[in-house]
Design an enzyme around this catalytic site. Structure first.
Site, short mmCIF file in Angstrom:
data_model
loop_
_atom_site.label_atom_id
_atom_site.label_comp_id
_atom_site.label_asym_id
_atom_site.label_seq_id
_atom_site.Cartn_x
_atom_site.Cartn_y
_atom_site.Cartn_z
CB SER A 192 -37.31 72.24 3.40
OG SER A 192 -36.13 72.02 4.12
CE LYS B 113 -41.07 71.39 7.38
NZ LYS B 113 -40.17 72.08 6.43
CB SER C 85 -36.66 70.18 6.86
OG SER C 85 -37.44 71.28 6.43
N1 GLN Z 1 -31.26 71.71 3.96
C1 GLN Z 1 -31.34 73.12 4.11
C2 GLN Z 1 -31.00 73.50 5.53
O1 GLN Z 1 -30.80 72.64 6.31
C3 GLN Z 1 -32.72 73.63 3.73
C4 GLN Z 1 -33.74 73.36 4.76
C5 GLN Z 1 -35.04 74.03 4.47
O2 GLN Z 1 -35.35 74.42 3.35
N2 GLN Z 1 -35.80 74.22 5.53
O3 GLN Z 1 -30.93 74.64 5.87
#
Ligand code: GLN
Length: 445
Positions: free
Chosen positions: A149, A50, A125
């Protein structure tokens, strides 16, 4: 695509041709947009990384304009551990800007498609990592999970994604979003590969002050899917989920029973409190972590008339809309006058959430929960940020409580999209987590 377990048996020449094959396939699928950079470090087994995990001398941008031009000066600990185990970082995968989002739509590089349906989001994400593995453009990938995410994009793309116990995997070299919630974890084609990659990247690291020393904790050599476990299910918790998810949940309970596990019904408090506690905490921490991107020390600089003007220009042009929203809200909840009402309150709710899980885990080995209220939806479906935040109801409490969890595909919805569910375990009980997940995966075959 061959599995990580199989790739570990390959000779160097076979690995070289595997890297070539991957490169050809990735270049033949540009519209998927799973990768934002194709570098390869070393001659080992190629693993997608990532774009918020540092690989020395690679660009690392967290999916943001503000980090364009920034080159990592050192390897993240997880990357060092992969290299030591014969794995090589291969390509950077797309993500929501600074890991803020659930669809990968907020990336500076544009959206990533869901490999099962190009009109649908891959989740986020870590959407690039999930799409790469789901499309056969990676053997396995690393993602990061602050509030779902890893698990949610895994569920949307029909792969396995695992979030370790907080403190199990070093965050050294991970672009910080919300430091008390972030964990790096494996995204793979199956449960056994997830266990193998988890073993490789986990372990105590003195460079991360929140890293926990709990012995070696390795799981993949000891996997035992024959263990009969007590698994909690949450009937009231799934009422807000779509019919596809509800059906998959009901079917999976039957599958687990048939595999010899004991099912008990439990309750958790209304997940709407999870959303509030999570977003207050995550935004407060994000505000603090993102203060360092000022145009002086990292990446992209927009020079202004004086220093303050340079800060303002750099940040105004460098950050996207969602990141700015969170910086504003994060500063608000931390400001004097509001701190007690929001931030302190959120920490109290966080503690209650943790205690609720502890209570359930006095009686059970694992909990079965949905990962997301629905399967992957079309691009643009969640335009309202609040709606997007609500879609995280099933994943975020696990980060607030610091627990390990694994998302695995259990069913296919009426529209052909995969449905994933997650198993959750006690802190540092990854062994039981993987044993239960492997038992479920085998039972579904
Ligand atoms: N969707 C959640 C957020 O926007 C989790 C994102 C994540 O785990 N990085 O904070």
């Amino acid at each position: 695509m061959i599995t990580l377990k199989e790739a570990l048996q390959l000779a160097p020449e076979a690995l070289a041709s595997l890297r070539e094959e991957l490169r050809r396939k990735i270049e033949a699928n540009p519209e998927l947009n799973a990768y934002v950079g194709l570098e390869s470090m070393g001659e080992g087994i190629p693993i997608a990384v990532k774009d918020n995990i540092q690989v020395k001398e690679w660009s690392v941008t967290c999916g943001s304009n503000i980090l364009q031009g920034y080159v990592a000066p050192y390897n993240a600990t997880v990357v060092e551990k992969m290299l030591a185990a014969g794995l090589s970082p291969f390509g950077r995968t797309n993500m929501d800007e600074f890991a803020m989002g659930s669809t990968t739509e907020s990336s500076f590089y544009g959206k990533t498609q869901n490999p099962r349906n190009p009109d649908c989001v891959p989740g986020g994400s870590s959407g690039g990592s999930a799409a790469a593995v789901g499309a056969g453009l990676a053997i396995a990938a690393l993602g990061s999970d602050t509030g779902g995410s890893i698990r949610q994009p895994a569920a949307f793309c029909g792969i396995v994604g695992m979030k370790p116990t907080y403190g199990r995997v070093s965050r050294y070299g991970l672009g910080a979003y919300a430091s008390s919630l972030d964990q790096i974890g494996p995204m793979t084609q199956n449960v056994e590969d997830a266990a193998i990659l988890y073993d490789i990247i986990s372990g105590y690291d003195p460079k991360d002050s929140t890293s926990v020393d709990r012995g070696d904790g390795k799981v993949s050599d000891k996997l035992d899917p024959s263990r009969k476990l007590t698994i909690a299910v949450l009937p009231e918790y799934v009422t807000d989920a779509s019919d596809d998810v509800k059906n998959a949940y009901a079917k999976t309970i039957e599958t687990l029973k048939a595999a010899g596990h004991t099912i008990v019904e439990k309750r958790l408090m209304d997940p709407k409190y999870d959303i509030s506690a999570y977003y207050v905490t995550a935004m407060a921490e994000a505000t603090t972590n993102l203060a360092r991107y000022d145009g002086i020390r990292y990446g992209n600089r927009k020079t202004g008339e004086n220093l303050v003007d340079t800060f303002v220009k750099t940040r105004s042009e460098g950050f996207g809309e969602e990141v700015k929203r969170r910086i504003l809200l994060g500063n608000f909840v931390l400001s004097s006058g509001y701190y007690d009402a929001y931030y302190v309150k959120a920490q109290k709710v966080r503690r209650l959430i943790k205690e609720e899980y502890e209570k359930i885990f006095e009686e059970v080995d694992l909990i079965l929960s949905p990962v997301a209220p629905s399967t992957a939806y079309e691009f643009g479906a969640l335009e309202d940020p609040l709606e997007m935040y609500l879609s995280d109801i099933y994943t975020i409490s696990i980060n607030l409580a610091g627990l390990p969890a694994i998302s695995l595909p259990v069913d296919t919805a009426a529209n052909g999209m995969p449905v994933g569910l997650q198993l959750i375990a006690k802190p540092f009980d990854e062994q039981t987590l993987f044993d239960g997940a492997l038992s479920l995966e085998n039972a579904l075959k």
